[in-house]
Design a protein around this motif. Sequence first.
Motif, PDB file in Angstrom:
ATOM      1  N   LEU A  14     -59.295  25.798 -31.423  1.00  0.00           N
ATOM      2  CA  LEU A  14     -60.204  25.013 -30.597  1.00  0.00           C
ATOM      3  C   LEU A  14     -61.206  24.240 -31.458  1.00  0.00           C
ATOM      4  N   ARG A  15     -61.717  24.901 -32.463  1.00  0.00           N
ATOM      5  CA  ARG A  15     -62.717  24.276 -33.339  1.00  0.00           C
ATOM      6  C   ARG A  15     -62.119  23.101 -34.106  1.00  0.00           C
ATOM      7  N   ASN A  16     -60.867  23.211 -34.497  1.00  0.00           N
ATOM      8  CA  ASN A  16     -60.226  22.185 -35.320  1.00  0.00           C
ATOM      9  C   ASN A  16     -59.516  21.105 -34.516  1.00  0.00           C
ATOM     10  N   SER A  17     -59.684  21.125 -33.183  1.00  0.00           N
ATOM     11  CA  SER A  17     -58.954  20.192 -32.314  1.00  0.00           C
ATOM     12  C   SER A  17     -59.902  19.417 -31.405  1.00  0.00           C
ATOM     13  N   PRO A  18     -60.773  18.576 -31.973  1.00  0.00           N
ATOM     14  CA  PRO A  18     -61.739  17.853 -31.142  1.00  0.00           C
ATOM     15  C   PRO A  18     -61.124  16.747 -30.290  1.00  0.00           C
ATOM     16  N   THR A  19     -59.908  16.303 -30.616  1.00  0.00           N
ATOM     17  CA  THR A  19     -59.220  15.271 -29.845  1.00  0.00           C
ATOM     18  C   THR A  19     -57.751  15.672 -29.701  1.00  0.00           C
ATOM     19  N   PRO A  20     -57.012  15.047 -28.775  1.00  0.00           N
ATOM     20  CA  PRO A  20     -55.574  15.322 -28.687  1.00  0.00           C
ATOM     21  C   PRO A  20     -54.835  15.073 -29.997  1.00  0.00           C
ATOM     22  N   PHE A  21     -55.260  14.056 -30.750  1.00  0.00           N
ATOM     23  CA  PHE A  21     -54.625  13.777 -32.038  1.00  0.00           C
ATOM     24  C   PHE A  21     -54.790  14.963 -32.995  1.00  0.00           C
ATOM     25  N   HIS A  22     -55.979  15.510 -33.041  1.00  0.00           N
ATOM     26  CA  HIS A  22     -56.228  16.649 -33.925  1.00  0.00           C
ATOM     27  C   HIS A  22     -55.522  17.905 -33.426  1.00  0.00           C
ATOM     28  N   ALA A  23     -55.431  18.078 -32.106  1.00  0.00           N
ATOM     29  CA  ALA A  23     -54.717  19.229 -31.558  1.00  0.00           C
ATOM     30  C   ALA A  23     -53.250  19.199 -31.959  1.00  0.00           C
ATOM     31  N   VAL A  24     -52.621  18.037 -31.830  1.00  0.00           N
ATOM     32  CA  VAL A  24     -51.211  17.905 -32.211  1.00  0.00           C
ATOM     33  C   VAL A  24     -51.042  18.088 -33.712  1.00  0.00           C
ATOM     34  N   SER A  26     -52.856  19.997 -35.600  1.00  0.00           N
ATOM     35  CA  SER A  26     -52.960  21.436 -35.828  1.00  0.00           C
ATOM     36  C   SER A  26     -51.675  22.146 -35.437  1.00  0.00           C
ATOM     37  N   MET A  27     -51.097  21.751 -34.302  1.00  0.00           N
ATOM     38  CA  MET A  27     -49.855  22.377 -33.852  1.00  0.00           C
ATOM     39  C   MET A  27     -48.703  22.054 -34.794  1.00  0.00           C
ATOM     40  N   LYS A  28     -48.660  20.814 -35.285  1.00  0.00           N
ATOM     41  CA  LYS A  28     -47.632  20.437 -36.259  1.00  0.00           C
ATOM     42  C   LYS A  28     -47.706  21.321 -37.501  1.00  0.00           C
ATOM     43  N   ALA A  29     -48.906  21.541 -38.011  1.00  0.00           N
ATOM     44  CA  ALA A  29     -49.069  22.362 -39.211  1.00  0.00           C
ATOM     45  C   ALA A  29     -48.554  23.780 -38.963  1.00  0.00           C
ATOM     46  N   THR A  30     -48.853  24.336 -37.800  1.00  0.00           N
ATOM     47  CA  THR A  30     -48.390  25.684 -37.473  1.00  0.00           C
ATOM     48  C   THR A  30     -46.877  25.730 -37.356  1.00  0.00           C
ATOM     49  N   ALA A  59     -48.660  10.600 -31.589  1.00  0.00           N
ATOM     50  CA  ALA A  59     -49.468  11.562 -32.352  1.00  0.00           C
ATOM     51  C   ALA A  59     -50.391  12.388 -31.458  1.00  0.00           C
ATOM     52  N   SER A  60     -50.206  12.287 -30.125  1.00  0.00           N
ATOM     53  CA  SER A  60     -51.067  13.027 -29.210  1.00  0.00           C
ATOM     54  C   SER A  60     -50.285  13.910 -28.241  1.00  0.00           C
ATOM     55  N   SER A  61     -48.961  13.864 -28.304  1.00  0.00           N
ATOM     56  CA  SER A  61     -48.097  14.723 -27.502  1.00  0.00           C
ATOM     57  C   SER A  61     -47.022  15.321 -28.395  1.00  0.00           C
ATOM     58  N   VAL A  62     -46.603  16.524 -28.075  1.00  0.00           N
ATOM     59  CA  VAL A  62     -45.612  17.216 -28.910  1.00  0.00           C
ATOM     60  C   VAL A  62     -44.658  18.011 -28.036  1.00  0.00           C
ATOM     61  N   ILE A  63     -43.400  18.019 -28.434  1.00  0.00           N
ATOM     62  CA  ILE A  63     -42.381  18.887 -27.846  1.00  0.00           C
ATOM     63  C   ILE A  63     -41.762  19.684 -28.981  1.00  0.00           C
ATOM     64  N   ALA A  64     -41.775  21.003 -28.857  1.00  0.00           N
ATOM     65  CA  ALA A  64     -41.149  21.889 -29.838  1.00  0.00           C
ATOM     66  C   ALA A  64     -40.105  22.723 -29.117  1.00  0.00           C
ATOM     67  N   ASP A 237     -59.732  23.647 -21.112  1.00  0.00           N
ATOM     68  CA  ASP A 237     -58.808  22.893 -20.274  1.00  0.00           C
ATOM     69  C   ASP A 237     -58.378  21.667 -21.061  1.00  0.00           C
ATOM     70  N   ASN A 238     -57.202  21.667 -21.743  1.00  0.00           N
ATOM     71  CA  ASN A 238     -56.190  22.680 -21.555  1.00  0.00           C
ATOM     72  C   ASN A 238     -55.618  23.143 -22.896  1.00  0.00           C
ATOM     73  N   LEU A 239     -56.448  23.069 -23.952  1.00  0.00           N
ATOM     74  CA  LEU A 239     -55.979  23.546 -25.247  1.00  0.00           C
ATOM     75  C   LEU A 239     -55.733  25.040 -25.241  1.00  0.00           C
ATOM     76  N   LEU A 240     -56.387  25.757 -24.342  1.00  0.00           N
ATOM     77  CA  LEU A 240     -56.122  27.188 -24.199  1.00  0.00           C
ATOM     78  C   LEU A 240     -54.654  27.422 -23.895  1.00  0.00           C
ATOM     79  N   SER A 241     -54.095  26.664 -22.960  1.00  0.00           N
ATOM     80  CA  SER A 241     -52.682  26.820 -22.601  1.00  0.00           C
ATOM     81  C   SER A 241     -51.764  26.347 -23.711  1.00  0.00           C
ATOM     82  N   CYS A 242     -52.144  25.272 -24.402  1.00  0.00           N
ATOM     83  CA  CYS A 242     -51.319  24.790 -25.521  1.00  0.00           C
ATOM     84  C   CYS A 242     -51.190  25.861 -26.594  1.00  0.00           C
TER      85      CYS A 242
END
Length: 436
Positions: A14-24, A26-30, A59-64, A237-242
């Motif tokens: 949550l701390r490292n994902s201030p925008t959808p771009f940063h959230a994606v 972060s998820m990419k790195a994981t 860069a703001s949506s991801v499917i894995a 809402d809604n990075l918790l679910s991501c």
Amino acid sequence: MKNQAFNHSLLSFLRNSPTPFHAVESMKATLLDNGFTELKEKDHWVIEEGGNYFVTRNASSVIAFTAPELNFHTTGWRMVGGHTDSPCLKLKPNAHVVRSGYHQLGVEVYGGVLLHTWLDRDLSLAGRITVKLDSGDRVSRLIDFKDPIAVVPNLAIHLNRSVNEGFSVNPQEEMLPILGLAKSEFELQSVLMTQIEKQYPGLNVKEILDFELSLYDTQAPALVGLNKEFICSARLDNLLSCFVGLEALLAGLDSKQPALLICTDHEEVGSLSTSGANGPFLEDVLQRLSPNPEHFVQAINRSMLISADNAHGLHPNYSSKHDKLHAPMINSGAVIKVNNNQRYATNSETAGIYRDLAKQEGYEVQTFVVRSDMACGSTVGPIIAGGIGVPTIDIGLPTFGMHSIRELAGSEDAYGLAKVLTRFMDTPVLMSNEEK
């Protein structure tokens, strides 16, 4: 202890994902750290049995997804869906404003923001910038100022004596953040250029072409309460679910059942975009995995989507806002969201499947139905269900202050949901009469 480690990782995300771009990002790195292969939509795809893959759009949506076997028309996919965006204040293109001796930023309200919660907060700026390099190439990069650089001060009660009798905020006139005194020099392009050079030394930027930047609260996510019962953070809402969906996907990498996580942008404004749930992103990916039209329909018929988006917990100060028989409690399990007008995509079969899986994992299930005299929100669930025809359930974790700059959820609920979603992604047969 497992729950504590889970929540520590959640707070970091949550701390490292201030925008959808940063959230994606972060998820990419994981995903990369866990052996997933990144696919590019413009390339030819070669999907190998036993492989794990992901693809991004905008860069703001991801499917894995996982591909333990490639006969998707006989297995279907176990899908979990969420969204990466949150209500916020976004910079307008010509953002620099000077009023009454102060430098300010012109902002546009994104989504259903609880505006008054943005007052008197330490705000920073983050997002994506598109630049032209000395070489002539055009590239995009993410920036994050991290430090508080702006604030939207409240008006003193002495100048608004009736404020506690009723309060509204004009987003055009009263939500402009203050950056500093106008007697100091300020040029937004110069400030952004300095930030790019700080984050990307050696990039050799010639000029800034455009940007998508959002303000955010710099206060860190935290566990709060006498016994740390709650998670308090922006963008639950809604990075918790991501985050929960990603953890479930990773926990089931040894499963023989193909699983898929989709986290899309623009849900808060209707999802109708190239990278939103009401766009073609998911269908494009699934059709590339199952290009035979008949096999595609068979695969969808054997699939199920769990749309995970936060639910309204019973607020003790506003209990009258709930139907008393459908009033979820925080830390009492995930919530099945039901609406017979199809604002949620839940039906009796998908709800029954989730209830049984949760029971197998030892977790309680709650139900939310909005009061009959109130309007109901919606999620990506009905959009995806209506788009590709996949059986769907809408669930969520109980939350207070949805769309506030700082929301509140339970510190036990997320880990429990991750366990149930992991079991879901590992379940080959969902309904014994699916061939009915």
